[in-house]
Enzyme design. Structure first.
Site: not given
Ligand code: 9MR
Ligand code: 9MR
Length: 740
Positions: A341, A661, A709, A718
Site C-alpha cells: 500500500d 503484494h 508467492d 507483501e
Molecule cells: O490490498 C488488500 C485490499 O485490497 C483489501 O481490501 C484489504 C483488506 O484488509 O487488504 C489488503 O490490503 C493490504 C494492503 O495492501 C497493505 N498491506 C496489508 C493490507 C491488509 O491488512
Molecule cells: O508488519 C505488520 C504486521 O506485524 C501486522 O501483523 C500486520 C497486520 O496488522 O500489519 C503489518 O503491517 C502492514 C501495515 O499494517 C500496512 N502496510 C503493510 C504492512 C505490511 O504488511
C-alpha cells in the site's frame, strides 16, 4: 446460517433444485467458498460501493439501488476462488429479497477474458429459497470471482444471501503443493570464506552421500550428510551437507544427493556486495513525492512523482486530519511508501530509518566505513560527499519530521501516527494515479517516541555532515520526548485499518526506553537515564516491541554510555545471540527465529533478519567466528535453504519471490508492469493464514511452509520498508564480514 427471516419468523428453507449435475467423478466435496455462512464476519465478501451490505441474523443482506444499467453494476462477491480446468463445480446458496427479483449467479475470471464457468439466473422471492447450479471450468486459475449480480433494477430492494457453497475440483484445499528438489541450498551464492551448507529432505536414519558438481557437471567434492532429524517447523526429516571446505569460486555449482539435485548457486569472493546494494537500493524505488528516474532506478522502475499533487492524485502537500480530529493540514510529502500500500506510517518508518542509520553507525564503528560510502547507491545524492545510506534514510527522516504536530496546536510536539488513503486502493495503482483523499490520523505516543528515537540518532549521524539538519532532528526529538511524557498513553486503535494498516500498539514503555537511550546518546542529559529500563530478550524486536533496541544502541555506542551499562548490555546481547545461534543450529533450515509457540507470524522473514542482526552484533562485540557463520548462514534461509525451496528475495535465486503484494510492481496482474526490484524481501511464512489466498491455498500447512508467492497474499507475500531495512542491515554486515 440461522434459518430466520429478517422479520423474525423461523422456518426451514425449501430446497429447490434448479439444475442437477452428474455426480463428479471424485468423491470429495471440497468447499471453495470462504465464510459462506456469514456467522460472524462479512470478510472476504464484498459488495459494490452503491450496494451497502451488512450481516443480518447470520445472513449477508445488501441494499440494491434502482437505476443502474448493467447487471454487474450492483454486485456481492468473493474473489480468489481457485478453479481447476475441466472440473465441474456446484454452487449452492439461499436467497430472499424484499420483492421478487432475478439474480445472476456468476463464476468467472474478474478480468479479461472473463472466462466463465457458470452464469445462471435465480428467481428470488420474499421467501428464502435454496438454489443449486453447476458449471464446468475451462481454466485453471487461483483468482476466479463468484458474484451475485443484480444491477438494472427499476425499484430498490434488499437482497439477503446465506449458506453459499461452491464445491468441486480434485485438489484438496492446501494440497497439491510441490516444493521441488529435496536438496535445498542458498540459491544465490556462498562466500568463499564462509559456511557452505545445504539442507536435504531425506527419510534415511543414517548419513547419505552428497556430491558437489561444478558448472560442467564434474564432481568436485563428495561427502556424507549429518542427520539433523525432524524439523518441527516444517515436519521435514532433514540431513545437512557441509561443503564449507570448498574455496573455488564459480557459478553454476549444484549439490546432488541420490538422483536429486539442487538449484544452481555460486561460490564467490563476496556475493553479498551486490545483495547489499540492491536491498538498500529498494528504498529509492519506494520514495514518495519525487520522480523515480530511469538514470537511477532503470527504465522498468522509473515513474512519475507519487502524491505530488498533480491530478488525479491529491498530493501529500496539504493533508488534513481525519474529519473532526484537528483543524490544520500538513505538508507531508516525501518519505517511503510503506509496503504494498502507499500509506506512510511513523512507527515502522522510524524503525526502518533507524536501521539504515544504525547500519551506517555500525560500519563506522567497525572501521568498515568504505562499505557504506558516498557513491555506493544509484540515487540522486550519490556525489554529495555524504554516505548514500544516510542520504536515503534522510528521505524518510524528513517525512517523519513533517508529521509532528505544530506548536500552538493541541498535542503540539506529538507525532501523527500515519497518513494514508481513505479506502484500500485497487491493485495495481500507481502513486501518481491515486485519486483518493488522504488524511492524517491522530497522533500516538508510540509514533511520537519513535520519532524521538530516530530523531536523536539523526542528530548524531548528521552532526559531521550537516549541522543544521542535525539540529533540526534533535530539536524535534526533544520536543517529541516532552510531548510523550505529557501524553504517555495516546494509543492508535487497531480498528483504524481501512485504507491503511493500523500499526496499533498499546504498550509503549518499550518505546519510552528506546527513545530515552537514543536521546541520552545524543545529549548526555542524565534525566534520560532513569527511563532506560528495557533489555534485549529472546523475543527480539519489531515495530511493536522496541525495548531491545535500547541494548543494541548502548552496544553500538560504548563511549557514550556509563561503563557498567555497556558491560551489562553486551552481556545480554551475547546471551540472546547465543540463543538465536542455538535456535538456528537446532533446526533443519538455518532460521535464527524459532518461535516458542511454533507459529510463524506476518512478516516472519523480518524476525529472521532482525535476529540475525543481533547475532551479527555479537560478532562485532567479540569477533568470534561462530557468530559470523551463523549470521551468514541465516541468509541461506532467506535465499532458498528452507522448507519451501524458495528464495524470498526478488532477483536472487532460481525459484525467487517475484509476485509480492504491491500496487506499483504488479506484474502478476498486468504483464506490462515489472515485478518488484531485485533485493525486495517477501514477508514470509505466516501460519495464521490472514488473507483469502492463504486461506484458500495453504490450509493445513506446516508453519514454515505457510507462504505463497501470489500478489493477493498480503499476509505472506507483501514487501515492507521495515522488513527490507532489517534485511539490508544484515546484507551490509555480510558484505563487510565476507570482505575480511
Ligand atoms: O490490498 C488488500 C485490499 O485490497 C483489501 O481490501 C484489504 C483488506 O484488509 O487488504 C489488503 O490490503 C493490504 C494492503 O495492501 C497493505 N498491506 C496489508 C493490507 C491488509 O491488512
Ligand atoms: O508488519 C505488520 C504486521 O506485524 C501486522 O501483523 C500486520 C497486520 O496488522 O500489519 C503489518 O503491517 C502492514 C501495515 O499494517 C500496512 N502496510 C503493510 C504492512 C505490511 O504488511
Amino acid at each position: 446460517m440461522f434459518h430466520k427471516t429478517r422479520w423474525g419468523a423461523v422456518f426451514l428453507a425449501p430446497v429447490l433444485t434448479v439444475a442437477l449435475a452428474a455426480t463428479p467423478a471424485h468423491a470429495a466435496d471440497y468447499e471453495r467458498v470462504l465464510n459462506g455462512t456469514f456467522d460472524s464476519v462479512k470478510a472476504p465478501w464484498w459488495s459494490s460501493a452503491n450496494t451497502p451490505s451488512t450481516l443480518d441474523l447470520g445472513r449477508l443482506c445488501a441494499d440494491v439501488p434502482a437505476g443502474t444499467v448493467n447487471v454487474w453494476d450492483s454486485m456481492i462477491g468473493q474473489n480468489d476462488i481457485p478453479l481447476e480446468a475441466g472440473r465441474p463445480y456446484t454452487l449452492r446458496f439461499t436467497a430472499s429479497a424484499t420483492r421478487d427479483v432475478s439474480l445472476h449467479a456468476v463464476l468467472q475470471l474478474p478480468t479479461a477474458p472473463f472466462t466463465t464457468t457458470l452464469n445462471k439466473t435465480a428467481a428470488v422471492t420474499t421467501t428464502p429459497k435454496a438454489f443449486q447450479f453447476t458449471g464446468t471450468s475451462t481454466t485453471a486459475n487461483l483468482h476466479a470471482q463468484l458474484s451475485f449480480q443484480q444491477g438494472g433494477a427499476a425499484q430498490p430492494f434488499t437482497l439477503c444471501l446465506d449458506d453459499v457453497s461452491l464445491t468441486g475440483g480434485a485438489i484438496p484445499p492446501g494440497g497439491g503443493r510441490d516444493f521441488g528438489s529435496p536438496v535445498r541450498t542458498n540459491q544465490y551464492g556462498y562466500a568463499i570464506h564462509g559456511p557452505k551448507k545445504a539442507s536435504i529432505v531425506d527419510a534415511s536414519a543414517g548419513p547419505v552421500e552428497w556430491r558437489l558438481r561444478d558448472s560442467s557437471g564434474a564432481v568436485v567434492k563428495t561427502g556424507r550428510t549429518h542427520v539433523q532429524g525432524t524439523d518441527a517447523a516444517s515436519g521435514d526429516h532433514v540431513h545437512i551437507a557441509d561443503f564449507s571446505s570448498v574455496h573455488r569460486a564459480g557459478t553454476g555449482y549444484t549439490l546432488a544427493v541420490g538422483t536429486a539435485t539442487s538449484y544452481p548457486f555460486a561460490i564467490a569472493d563476496n556475493p553479498y556486495t551486490a545483495l547489499s546494494k540492491d536491498t538498500l537500493g529498494y528504498f529509492y524505488d519506494v520514495r514518495s513525492g519525487t520522480p523515480i528516474e530511469a538514470t537511477y532506478a532503470g527504465d522498468a522502475y522509473a515513474r512519475p512523482a507519487g502524491h505530488a499533487g498533480v491530478a488525479p492524485d491529491k498530493g501529500d502537500t496539504d493533508v488534513p486530519c481525519l474529519p473532526g480530529t484537528c483543524d490544520y493540514s500538513l505538508d507531508v510529502q516525501g518519505g517511503w511508501y510503506d509496503a504494498g500500500d502507499q500509506g506512510k506510517y511513523v512507527v515502522n518508518g522510524a524503525l526502518a530509518a533507524w536501521q539504515l542509520m544504525d547500519s551506517y553507525e555500525r560500519s563506522r564503528g567497525q572501521g568498515d566505513a568504505a562499505g557504506l560510502r558516498d557513491g555506493l547507491l544509484s540515487i540522486p545524492e550519490n556525489h554529495n560527499g555524504v554516505p548514500d545510506v544516510l542520504d536515503e534514510s534522510r528521505w524518510e527522516m524528513a517525512f517523519l519530521l513533517s508529521m509532528q504536530v505544530p506548536a500552538g496546536e493541541p498535542l503540539a510536539g506529538m507525532v501523527h501516527h500515519k497518513v494514508h488513503d481513505l479506502a484500500w486502493s485497487a491493485l495495481p495503482t500507481q502513486p501518481d494515479q491515486d485519486s483518493q483523499p488522504r488524511y492524517l490520523h491522530p497522533p500516538s505516543t508510540a509514533a511520537t517516541l519513535n520519532l524521538a528515537a530516530a530523531g536523536a540518532q539523526c542528530a548524531r549521524v548528521w552532526a559531521r555532515y550537516d549541522s543544521a539538519f542535525a539540529h533540526t532532528c534533535l530539536t524535534a526529538a526533544e520536543t517529541a520526548w516532552k510531548a510523550a511524557l505529557a501524553h504517555p498513553d495516546v494509543y492508535a486503535p487497531s480498528s483504524d485499518s481501512v485504507g491503511g494498516g493500523a500499526y496499533a500498539d498499546t504498550e509503549v514503555s518499550d518505546e519510552f526506553s528506546w527513545a530515552a537511550t537514543e536521546l541520552y546518546a545524543a545529549t548526555h542529559e542524565r534525566a534520560y537515564l532513569s527511563h532506560i529500563d528495557t533489555r534485549i530478550t529472546s523475543a527480539g524486536f519489531s515495530w511493536r516491541d522496541t525495548g531491545a533496541l535500547a541494548d543494541l544502541t548502548v552496544v553500538r555506542l560504548p563511549s557514550r554510555f556509563p561503563a557498567h551499562m555497556v558491560v551489562a548490555a553486551r552481556k545480554r546481547v551475547l546471551a540472546v545471540a547465543d540463543g538465536f545461534v542455538r535456535d538456528e543450529r537446532s533446526q533443519g533450515y538455518p532460521n535464527p527465529d524459532l518461535p516458542t509457540d511454533g507459529a510463524y507470524v506476518w512478516g516472519s522473514n523480518s524476525i529472521t533478519a532482525n535476529n540475525s542482526m543481533v547475532i551479527a552484533t555479537a560478532y562485532d562485540i567479540t569477533h568470534r567466528s561462530n557468530y559470523r557463520s551463523a549470521a551468514l548462514e541465516s541468509l541461506d534461509y532467506l535465499l532458498g535453504r528452507n522448507a519451501l525451496n524458495q528464495s524470498f528475495v526478488t532477483g536472487y535465486g532460481t525459484q525467487a519471490s517475484h509476485n509480492q503484494h504491491n500496487r506499483i510492481w504488479a506484474h502478476q496482474i498486468d504483464p506490462k508492469l515489472p515485478s518488484p526490484p531485485p533485493g525486495s524481501l517477501a514477508g514470509g511464512p505466516d501460519s495464521a493464514l490472514q488473507d483469502p489466498v492463504a486461506q484458500q491455498n495453504l490450509v493445513g500447512c506446516a508453519p514454515a511452509t505457510c507462504y505463497i508467492d501470489d500478489i493477493y497474499s498480503y499476509s505472506t507475500n507483501e514487501v515492507a520498508i521495515n522488513w527490507n531495512s532489517a534485511f539490508a542491515w544484515v546484507a551490509a554486515f555480510a558484505a563487510a564480514a565476507s570482505a575480511r
